[in-house]
Write a protein that holds these residues in place. Structure first.
Motif, PDB file in Angstrom:
ATOM      1  N   ILE A 113      -5.671  -5.121 -12.502  1.00 48.03           N
ATOM      2  CA  ILE A 113      -6.994  -4.435 -11.827  1.00 48.03           C
ATOM      3  C   ILE A 113      -6.430  -3.126 -11.134  1.00 48.03           C
ATOM      4  N   ALA A 114      -5.450  -3.421 -10.486  1.00 48.94           N
ATOM      5  CA  ALA A 114      -4.778  -2.285  -9.832  1.00 48.94           C
ATOM      6  C   ALA A 114      -3.273  -2.702  -9.796  1.00 48.94           C
ATOM      7  N   GLN A 115      -2.232  -1.565 -10.052  1.00 54.16           N
ATOM      8  CA  GLN A 115      -0.973  -2.145 -10.277  1.00 54.16           C
ATOM      9  C   GLN A 115      -0.077  -1.657  -9.111  1.00 54.16           C
ATOM     10  N   ASP A 116       0.958  -2.578  -9.087  1.00 56.36           N
ATOM     11  CA  ASP A 116       1.919  -2.427  -8.122  1.00 56.36           C
ATOM     12  C   ASP A 116       2.551  -0.649  -8.093  1.00 56.36           C
ATOM     13  N   GLY A 117       2.678  -0.291  -6.931  1.00 52.29           N
ATOM     14  CA  GLY A 117       3.139   1.091  -6.992  1.00 52.29           C
ATOM     15  C   GLY A 117       2.134   2.223  -7.399  1.00 52.29           C
ATOM     16  N   THR A 157      -6.976   4.389  -5.287  1.00 50.19           N
ATOM     17  CA  THR A 157      -8.026   5.579  -5.470  1.00 50.19           C
ATOM     18  C   THR A 157      -9.244   4.902  -4.753  1.00 50.19           C
ATOM     19  N   GLY A 158      -9.492   3.809  -4.553  1.00 47.55           N
ATOM     20  CA  GLY A 158     -10.791   3.495  -3.808  1.00 47.55           C
ATOM     21  C   GLY A 158     -10.510   1.912  -3.554  1.00 47.55           C
ATOM     22  N   ALA A 159     -11.585   1.363  -2.812  1.00 47.76           N
ATOM     23  CA  ALA A 159     -11.562  -0.046  -2.553  1.00 47.76           C
ATOM     24  C   ALA A 159     -12.255  -0.799  -3.600  1.00 47.76           C
ATOM     25  N   PHE A 160     -11.878  -2.115  -3.806  1.00 49.30           N
ATOM     26  CA  PHE A 160     -12.406  -2.936  -5.092  1.00 49.30           C
ATOM     27  C   PHE A 160     -13.222  -3.829  -4.520  1.00 49.30           C
ATOM     28  N   VAL A 161     -14.385  -4.025  -5.254  1.00 48.44           N
ATOM     29  CA  VAL A 161     -15.259  -5.373  -5.011  1.00 48.44           C
ATOM     30  C   VAL A 161     -15.439  -6.287  -6.188  1.00 48.44           C
ATOM     31  N   VAL A 211     -15.923  -5.773 -11.784  1.00 43.09           N
ATOM     32  CA  VAL A 211     -15.553  -5.349 -10.512  1.00 43.09           C
ATOM     33  C   VAL A 211     -16.141  -3.878 -10.413  1.00 43.09           C
ATOM     34  N   ALA A 212     -16.319  -3.843  -8.891  1.00 41.25           N
ATOM     35  CA  ALA A 212     -16.838  -2.259  -8.669  1.00 41.25           C
ATOM     36  C   ALA A 212     -15.782  -1.412  -7.852  1.00 41.25           C
TER      37      ALA A 212
END
Lengths: 261, 261
Positions: A60-64, A68-72, A123-124
């Motif tokens: 969902i989000a990559q190391d490094g 870009t925003g918070a995730f829920v 995911v939002a």
DNA sequence: CGAACTTTTGATATCACTCAAGGGACGTGG
DNA sequence: CCACGTCCCTTGAGTGATATCAAAAGTTCG
């Protein structure tokens, strides 16, 4: 353990009408931390209005990456994980529906770990500007969300204790109880069990054990009549037994009676 | 491991004129995260204006206590620690001068772990109202302090990796490098070493190892010419060697080039 | 219906723990 | 100034929990 994750592949936006209010797990979670006004609920629903789908075992989000925003997390199960240079993976936390992460991500230049879906997830993303606006408006949601983050910190500390001072069987028992309580809090556990999409490899990477030993430890838990588990469905047969075995104390997950201020 | 801590016994207020500006470790630390105005410095100095002394091996804040403010460590070394029901202790983090904790403590009902002095310390308390005032005034200090807290979180995650996937010698090497970098950041390390008031029992409780094995592992580090250590003074003889041995990557300690917003 | 993952089992190896005891170092009180 | 207690560090011997290696059996899914 190799990391079995492919790359982003963020699905397209999907809108599910059930997101509105009652069934929104973010709302359900935050309600434990303080009363929400109708406006608060509306804001939170709006945050979750345009979720995207993520396939199982994808990042969902990559190391490094630059935040870009918070995730829920609205649906499914995910984890924070870190891949080491030697190919070893450490899972740092599980995310269940209603959990969010990176509330202060705007202050960070680069992520230092990845977020990965264990099952397929919805995911939002909450833009940092939306969080800034809430802060500027002194919304009561911000302290509520910070409290949720404090609980996440407490969970991380409890994991440290898990790895630092508990035996294999205690570690797994403790993890299962943590997830039971967290899923109950958002109404997603059955009477005495829940779906646990993590493989034994994932459990090994969560508890600092080898896969083989996780397997044998699960068998031991079954043999003692504490759990049943088949095809990623966990039934906890004896909660008090697991609790005393692992020294689980649920207080760290509870917000406590304070009502802020 | 038994917990060798006595109770509070917070010393009386002591004012040290050197706290003003240049040598204040809180200021030194926050400067890494962004530029400070003269007014910022004045506020931070004021926060640290009335520190109290704490004897070695005593608790600064107790597990289960109601939070009364944030703490800043000005001098000495302390730790977060948790005592388990079976008498086992897990150290969760070290605090070095310039570190603060419990920025959001006002949102918490009860502490879930203790803060304890490893050496004798000087500590300042920042009242929650002062933090609230700063927040209300939109002081640029708040995001700076939050960034420092994010680094603390990253350190905690790195500890999890330490316990979850590193061998005994790697764990200790990693810990020594973490502290070297953190002490350097506040100008408190010598060229290649520093005072480490932690006993081998403390190191054991930090790394999830037994005291005996810590002792043997330290000997092995010395034997390999990587460190020297006597009477709580640590000399690191071979930083690159320790770095590659432990897989230490200092980036998690660095704020990154961003300048906020 | 075969490829790729998972889970399971067996055998063996090893890292780290436990138990036990001796030897500093340091402080306190006689 | 010596005697004694209390930590802390160190060492030895034996054990045990968990890892590693290897391979078979079961699952999932395109």
């Amino acid at each position: 353990m190799r990391a079995p994750f492919s790359n982003p592949g963020q699905g397209s936006g999907i809108h599910d009408p059930r997101d509105g209010n009652g069934t929104n797990p973010l709302i359900r979670r935050l309600e434990h931390f303080g009363a929400l006004t109708a406006e608060d609920r509306a804001i939170l629903s709006e945050f979750c209005a345009d979720p995207f789908a993520v396939g199982a075992r994808t990042e969902i989000a990559q190391d490094g990456a630059r935040p870009t925003g918070a995730f829920v997390l609205l649906d499914g199960m995910a984890c924070r994980s870190k891949l080491r240079a030697d190919g070893t993976r450490q899972i740092l936390a599980y995310l269940v529906p209603g959990d969010f992460c990176d509330l202060d991500g705007a202050l960070l230049d680069r992520r230092d770990h990845a977020i990965a879906a264990l099952s397929s997830c919805r995911v939002a993303r909450i833009g940092f500007d939306a969080i800034r606006d809430l802060t500027a408006a002194r919304s009561a949601l911000i302290p509520l969300m910070r409290r949720a983050s404090l609980v996440d910190d407490a969970i991380l500390r409890e994991w440290l204790i898990n790895l630092g001072s508990r035996s294999a069987i205690e570690r797994i028992a403790h993890l299962f109880l943590e997830l039971l309580m967290r899923l109950r809090a958002v109404g997603l556990a059955r009477a005495d069990g829940y779906d646990l999409p993590a493989s034994q490899v994932d459990l090994a990477d969560s508890t600092g054990l080898s896969t083989v030993h996780v397997n044998r430890t699960l068998q031991e838990l079954k043999r003692r009549g504490l759990i049943e588990m088949r095809s990623r469905i966990l039934q906890i047969r004896n909660v008090p037994g697991l609790t005393s075995l692992s020294g689980f104390d649920p207080r760290y997950l509870a917000p406590g009676p304070t009502v802020g201020r």
